[in-house]
Design an enzyme around this catalytic site. Sequence first.
Site, PDB file in Angstrom:
ATOM      1  N   CYS A 184      -6.723   6.681  -1.062  1.00  0.00           N
ATOM      2  CA  CYS A 184      -7.222   8.057  -0.846  1.00  0.00           C
ATOM      3  C   CYS A 184      -6.785   8.912  -2.034  1.00  0.00           C
ATOM      4  O   CYS A 184      -6.160   9.947  -1.874  1.00  0.00           O
ATOM      5  CB  CYS A 184      -6.705   8.626   0.473  1.00  0.00           C
ATOM      6  SG  CYS A 184      -4.923   8.631   0.629  1.00  0.00           S
ATOM      7  N   ASP A 239       6.857  -6.250   4.463  1.00  0.00           N
ATOM      8  CA  ASP A 239       6.445  -5.705   3.170  1.00  0.00           C
ATOM      9  C   ASP A 239       5.159  -6.415   2.729  1.00  0.00           C
ATOM     10  O   ASP A 239       5.143  -7.641   2.603  1.00  0.00           O
ATOM     11  CB  ASP A 239       7.580  -5.955   2.162  1.00  0.00           C
ATOM     12  CG  ASP A 239       7.299  -5.334   0.807  1.00  0.00           C
ATOM     13  OD1 ASP A 239       6.117  -5.025   0.511  1.00  0.00           O
ATOM     14  OD2 ASP A 239       8.263  -5.171   0.032  1.00  0.00           O
ATOM     15  N   CYS A 265      -0.916  -2.385   5.195  1.00  0.00           N
ATOM     16  CA  CYS A 265      -0.616  -0.953   5.148  1.00  0.00           C
ATOM     17  C   CYS A 265      -1.457  -0.252   6.203  1.00  0.00           C
ATOM     18  O   CYS A 265      -2.271   0.633   5.896  1.00  0.00           O
ATOM     19  CB  CYS A 265      -0.849  -0.382   3.753  1.00  0.00           C
ATOM     20  SG  CYS A 265       0.044  -1.282   2.473  1.00  0.00           S
TER      21      CYS A 265
HETATM   22  C1  LIG Z   1      -2.493   5.368   3.460  1.00  0.00           C
HETATM   23  S1  LIG Z   1      -1.379   4.937   4.698  1.00  0.00           S
HETATM   24  C2  LIG Z   1      -2.340   3.808   5.613  1.00  0.00           C
HETATM   25  C3  LIG Z   1      -3.342   4.423   6.545  1.00  0.00           C
HETATM   26  C4  LIG Z   1      -3.963   3.411   7.484  1.00  0.00           C
HETATM   27  N1  LIG Z   1      -4.518   2.284   6.784  1.00  0.00           N
HETATM   28  C5  LIG Z   1      -5.019   4.007   8.377  1.00  0.00           C
HETATM   29  O1  LIG Z   1      -6.205   3.867   8.108  1.00  0.00           O
HETATM   30  O2  LIG Z   1      -4.652   4.622   9.395  1.00  0.00           O
HETATM   31  C6  LIG Z   1      -0.335   3.852   3.820  1.00  0.00           C
HETATM   32  C7  LIG Z   1       0.629   3.024   4.649  1.00  0.00           C
HETATM   33  O3  LIG Z   1       1.244   2.091   3.764  1.00  0.00           O
HETATM   34  C8  LIG Z   1       2.501   1.759   4.294  1.00  0.00           C
HETATM   35  N2  LIG Z   1       3.249   1.076   3.227  1.00  0.00           N
HETATM   36  C9  LIG Z   1       3.774   1.608   2.102  1.00  0.00           C
HETATM   37  N3  LIG Z   1       4.341   0.640   1.351  1.00  0.00           N
HETATM   38  C10 LIG Z   1       4.160  -0.531   2.012  1.00  0.00           C
HETATM   39  C11 LIG Z   1       4.512  -1.877   1.760  1.00  0.00           C
HETATM   40  N4  LIG Z   1       5.162  -2.240   0.656  1.00  0.00           N
HETATM   41  N5  LIG Z   1       4.181  -2.814   2.676  1.00  0.00           N
HETATM   42  C12 LIG Z   1       3.519  -2.483   3.804  1.00  0.00           C
HETATM   43  N6  LIG Z   1       3.156  -1.211   4.102  1.00  0.00           N
HETATM   44  C13 LIG Z   1       3.475  -0.255   3.215  1.00  0.00           C
HETATM   45  C14 LIG Z   1       3.038   3.091   4.749  1.00  0.00           C
HETATM   46  O4  LIG Z   1       4.065   2.919   5.712  1.00  0.00           O
HETATM   47  C15 LIG Z   1       1.775   3.753   5.310  1.00  0.00           C
HETATM   48  O5  LIG Z   1       1.721   3.568   6.707  1.00  0.00           O
END
Ligand SMILES: C[S@@+](CC[C@H](N)C(=O)[O-])C[C@H]1O[C@@H](n2cnc3c(N)ncnc32)[C@H](O)[C@@H]1O
Length: 433
Positions: A363, A294, A247
């Site tokens: 967060c 994913d 993520c």
């Molecule tokens: C809180 S943000 C991440 C921020 C990032 N880690 C940073 O520090 O810049 C959450 C991320 O999770 C991703 N996300 C949501 N569900 C997901 C999944 N099932 N698998 C992979 N990524 C996922 C979203 O696209 C989003 O970019």
Amino acid sequence: MAQNKPDPAGLKLRLVAAQRLKNVLAGDNFSPLTTAELADGRDRALANRLITTALRRQGQLNFIIHTLLDKGMPGKSGTFEAVLRLSLAQLVFLPDLGAHSALFLAVEATKRDPKARHLSGLMNAVLRNAQANSAKFGMLSDDLLIPDTFGDTWLDAYGEEAISAFSTALLAGAPLDLTLKTSDAELIDALGAEKLIADSVRIDQRDRPVEALPGFAEGQWWVQDAASAIPARLLGATKGGRVLDLCAAPGGKTAQLIKAGYQVTALDSDATRMERLKQNLARLDYTAETVVADAGNYAPSAPYDGVLLDAPCSATGTFRRHPEVIWHRSVGDVAGRVRLQRALLANAFRCLDASGVLVYCVCSLEPAEGENQVEWALDALPGLELWPVTPAELPGLETAVTGRGLVRTHPGMAPGGRDGGMDGFFVARFRRR
Ligand SMILES: C[S@@+](CC[C@H](N)C(=O)[O-])C[C@H]1O[C@@H](n2cnc3c(N)ncnc32)[C@H](O)[C@@H]1O
């Protein structure tokens, strides 16, 4: 031939602000208006001030609207509600802007919207009533600022003093925190920044957009809240080891992991956000392997020395910059995130090498997405143990480390003893037994 009369000064910015606020009330995330949306810098600053005040004061505005509109908000009325909220925010909470423009321009803006036009008389009457009561409304309790959905849980988790600090932080908004690529006193000076904790610095006041700040084009720093910069620092995996950032987009933590010397694989399920991550790393002259997949079922060809899981969450900890989140999220939303986080945690564990380190963070201010997930993980994932964080690992923020070695930050905290708060974050560090 009749000449078209020019728009009254200040109308256009209110029309643009009303449309943005309407979208946010309908569920969009708030982002400030850009130059493309309002070219004039002063208009843009005023429009953004009106929108953020309406969003931060949403709880108090709900109360005021409930008091003034005895038949409730008229249905299918275009931008009526947004214009009303912006104008009430101005009348009651921004007295320096003057009441006349709030009233006059609200009625004008209502007349411009074919779906709200028939309500311009109501707009006028409600705002006149608000004006007559503005002193009373201006003294409404800050308790109204935090919705009931979260008020009780937060009171239990953080106590009364913290909740009062949350209201102050909500109204104050967030300063700009940066993570530096290299600590450079001249750059910190040129930025007008102050050192915060580790390689985080804070800019309280700025007179230009982020992209125009010194060192942006040269890739000398990236925007990252001081709390958001904590999890990656705590990974402590084998030096130079392989680390999976789950993520990852837009890449704030990926950049930190690269800076720490790991070989990083950054994974995200959102291809568009992954493009942003790539652009961000390119600006910083950093490289990582990138994977769009994913995180719940990704199966790497070889396990990793370290996994950082920055799981999707309710994001309630970001309310200083996104005041709308606390009004958008329901208890059901949090429960849905909890289930997703568990699935991602289980797969993060599967991606881990023998003796590998796993950092889980969100967060969120909800114990259900943080502290309670630790209990679940220790129970459901045999072979996983807590690797407690020690206060000595967070100089300047020792109070964020709990007795069990978990990290909990919130907007009422003072990183490095400085004002301005920080995002609400939860961090737990595990390792494979
Ligand atoms: C809180 S943000 C991440 C921020 C990032 N880690 C940073 O520090 O810049 C959450 C991320 O999770 C991703 N996300 C949501 N569900 C997901 C999944 N099932 N698998 C992979 N990524 C996922 C979203 O696209 C989003 O970019």
